[in-house]
Motif scaffolding. Structure first.
Motif, PDB file in Angstrom:
ATOM      1  N   GLU A   1      20.854  64.634  12.613  1.00  0.00           N
ATOM      2  CA  GLU A   1      21.074  65.340  13.885  1.00  0.00           C
ATOM      3  C   GLU A   1      20.612  66.790  13.795  1.00  0.00           C
ATOM      4  O   GLU A   1      20.003  67.313  14.733  1.00  0.00           O
TER       5      GLU A   1
ATOM      6  N   ASN B   1      26.447  57.793  16.535  1.00  0.00           N
ATOM      7  CA  ASN B   1      26.348  58.656  15.353  1.00  0.00           C
ATOM      8  C   ASN B   1      27.719  59.147  14.907  1.00  0.00           C
ATOM      9  O   ASN B   1      27.964  59.305  13.706  1.00  0.00           O
ATOM     10  N   ASP B   2      28.611  59.390  15.853  1.00  0.00           N
ATOM     11  CA  ASP B   2      29.945  59.866  15.487  1.00  0.00           C
ATOM     12  C   ASP B   2      30.766  58.772  14.803  1.00  0.00           C
ATOM     13  O   ASP B   2      31.619  59.074  13.964  1.00  0.00           O
TER      14      ASP B   2
ATOM     15  N   ASP C   1      31.013  67.891  10.615  1.00  0.00           N
ATOM     16  CA  ASP C   1      30.245  67.318  11.707  1.00  0.00           C
ATOM     17  C   ASP C   1      29.118  68.295  12.030  1.00  0.00           C
ATOM     18  O   ASP C   1      29.138  69.465  11.607  1.00  0.00           O
ATOM     19  N   THR C   2      28.156  67.845  12.788  1.00  0.00           N
ATOM     20  CA  THR C   2      27.012  68.684  13.155  1.00  0.00           C
ATOM     21  C   THR C   2      27.471  69.966  13.834  1.00  0.00           C
ATOM     22  O   THR C   2      26.984  71.056  13.513  1.00  0.00           O
TER      23      THR C   2
ATOM     24  N   VAL D   1      23.751  61.327   8.363  1.00  0.00           N
ATOM     25  CA  VAL D   1      23.681  61.246   9.826  1.00  0.00           C
ATOM     26  C   VAL D   1      23.735  62.648  10.425  1.00  0.00           C
ATOM     27  O   VAL D   1      22.971  62.983  11.340  1.00  0.00           O
ATOM     28  N   VAL D   2      24.609  63.495   9.897  1.00  0.00           N
ATOM     29  CA  VAL D   2      24.686  64.884  10.348  1.00  0.00           C
ATOM     30  C   VAL D   2      23.358  65.591  10.060  1.00  0.00           C
ATOM     31  O   VAL D   2      22.816  66.305  10.916  1.00  0.00           O
TER      32      VAL D   2
ATOM     33  N   LEU E   1      16.814  66.942  13.843  1.00  0.00           N
ATOM     34  CA  LEU E   1      16.337  66.723  15.216  1.00  0.00           C
ATOM     35  C   LEU E   1      16.406  68.027  16.002  1.00  0.00           C
ATOM     36  O   LEU E   1      15.446  68.431  16.658  1.00  0.00           O
ATOM     37  N   GLY E   2      17.546  68.683  15.936  1.00  0.00           N
ATOM     38  CA  GLY E   2      17.699  69.957  16.638  1.00  0.00           C
ATOM     39  C   GLY E   2      16.712  71.008  16.147  1.00  0.00           C
ATOM     40  O   GLY E   2      16.128  71.754  16.945  1.00  0.00           O
TER      41      GLY E   2
END
Length: 134
Positions: A39, A96-97, A6-7, A35-36, A42-43
Motif C-alpha cells: 500500500e 487488505n485490512d 497499519d499503513t 501488505v502495508v 502504491l502511494g
C-alpha cells in the motif's frame, strides 16, 4: 510489546504524530506487513516523491527493531477465518485490512491503526490512536 503498523500509522509517524511515534519508541519490536508495504509503495508511485519516500521506508526497515512480515500459509488461513467471520456478521472490511489483521494475529502483535472497522475483528489486539495527537 510487539506492534504491527497499519499503513495509516506508518504515515502518521512520517507526519510527526506524537502518540504513534511514542508507541513505536516503547515497542520491543515493530512489524510491517508486506501488505502495508504494498500500500505504501502504491502511494509512493502515485505521488511526486517516490525516491525520497522509498529511501525513508528502506531506512525504517533497516532498523534492527523493525521486521517485515511475509504472507505464509498460516497468514492465509487466518485471513480466510477472519473474512468468513466478518461476512457472517454482515460487516465486511477492505480486503487488505483483513490481511493486515491476519498478520497481527499470526505474530501476536498489537495492530496500530486509525481505522475503526478493526474493532469488528474478534480476538484482534488493536490500538486506535487519537486523530489529533500531532
Amino acid at each position: 510489546m510487539k506492534i504491527l503498523l497499519d499503513t495509516n500509522a506508518y504515515s502518521a509517524i512520517k507526519r510527526g504524530h506524537a502518540e504513534v511515534a511514542d508507541r513505536v519508541r516503547r515497542a520491543e519490536e515493530v512489524l510491517l506487513s508486506v501488505v502495508v508495504v504494498g500500500e505504501l509503495l502504491l502511494g509512493f508511485r502515485l505521488g511526486t516523491r517516490f525516491r525520497k519516500n522509498v529511501a525513508e521506508l528502506e531506512a525504517f526497515l533497516d532498523n534492527p527493531y523493525v521486521s517485515l512480515v511475509p504472507v505464509t500459509l498460516t497468514s492465509a488461513d487466518r485471513f480466510a477465518r477472519i473474512a468468513v467471520a466478518l461476512r457472517a456478521k454482515g460487516h465486511p472490511i477492505p480486503t487488505n485490512d483483513v490481511w493486515i489483521a491476519a498478520h497481527a494475529m499470526e505474530t501476536g502483535a498489537e495492530l496500530v491503526s486509525f481505522d475503526a472497522h478493526f474493532e469488528a475483528i474478534d480476538g484482534l489486539a488493536w490500538f486506535r490512536p487519537s486523530a489529533s495527537a500531532g
